[in-house]
Design a protein around this motif. Sequence first.
Motif, mmCIF file in Angstrom:
data_model
loop_
_atom_site.group_PDB
_atom_site.id
_atom_site.type_symbol
_atom_site.label_atom_id
_atom_site.label_comp_id
_atom_site.label_asym_id
_atom_site.label_seq_id
_atom_site.Cartn_x
_atom_site.Cartn_y
_atom_site.Cartn_z
ATOM 1 N N ALA A 39 0.830 -1.210 0.000
ATOM 2 C CA ALA A 39 0.000 0.000 0.000
ATOM 3 C C ALA A 39 0.864 1.259 0.000
ATOM 4 N N GLY A 43 0.355 2.574 -5.512
ATOM 5 C CA GLY A 43 -0.841 3.374 -5.272
ATOM 6 C C GLY A 43 -2.060 2.911 -6.020
ATOM 7 N N PRO A 45 -5.395 1.036 -7.144
ATOM 8 C CA PRO A 45 -6.514 0.449 -6.396
ATOM 9 C C PRO A 45 -6.411 -1.075 -6.374
ATOM 10 N N THR A 48 -2.643 -5.127 -3.024
ATOM 11 C CA THR A 48 -2.473 -5.648 -1.668
ATOM 12 C C THR A 48 -1.196 -6.473 -1.525
ATOM 13 N N THR A 110 -3.520 6.459 -8.956
ATOM 14 C CA THR A 110 -2.863 5.984 -7.728
ATOM 15 C C THR A 110 -3.498 6.641 -6.504
ATOM 16 N N ASN A 112 -4.628 5.245 -3.658
ATOM 17 C CA ASN A 112 -4.502 4.580 -2.361
ATOM 18 C C ASN A 112 -3.545 5.308 -1.436
ATOM 19 N N GLU A 113 -3.925 5.360 -0.183
ATOM 20 C CA GLU A 113 -3.060 5.866 0.883
ATOM 21 C C GLU A 113 -2.339 4.684 1.506
ATOM 22 N N ARG A 116 -0.446 7.843 -1.931
ATOM 23 C CA ARG A 116 -0.812 9.147 -2.493
ATOM 24 C C ARG A 116 -0.089 10.274 -1.763
#
Length: 143
Positions: A39, A43, A45, A48, A110, A112-113, A116
């Motif tokens: 994560a 970035g 989605p 995992t 991108t 996702n934190e 980001r």
Amino acid sequence: MSMLVAALIFVPLLAAALALLLWSFGASWPIRDRALLAATMRGAPGATAMWPKTLSFLLFLVALALGVLSLALADHDGGGWVLTLTGAVIGIVFLARGVLGYTEGWKARTPNEPFRTLDRKTYSPVCLVIGTGFVVLALMRLL
């Protein structure tokens, strides 16, 4: 002066290379687990998992080679115009990646934190510094 610029490029590239080497052996340093590392570093989605270990190792070799190349650029007598052109092209690629990190299209791809935030505050600025350093070294070889 060129050795100072080369050293300022070499240090972050060496740090990235060492992290990539550790990741290629399955470590998650400096993050507590591989899912959070994914994560942090990816970035996209749904990301995992980290990229394959072999890719991490190849990226380690690239980062290390780029660091060595930065030191080679500081030697004005070696490498000729091919080394100068290579350094300029690498600098432009890093500058493009640094600028890309601030675009809306990249933000949408991108989201996702924590990637980001880290991209905006760390990854993109470091790419801009490295790119500027490579371009400066290439220009110094021409002057």
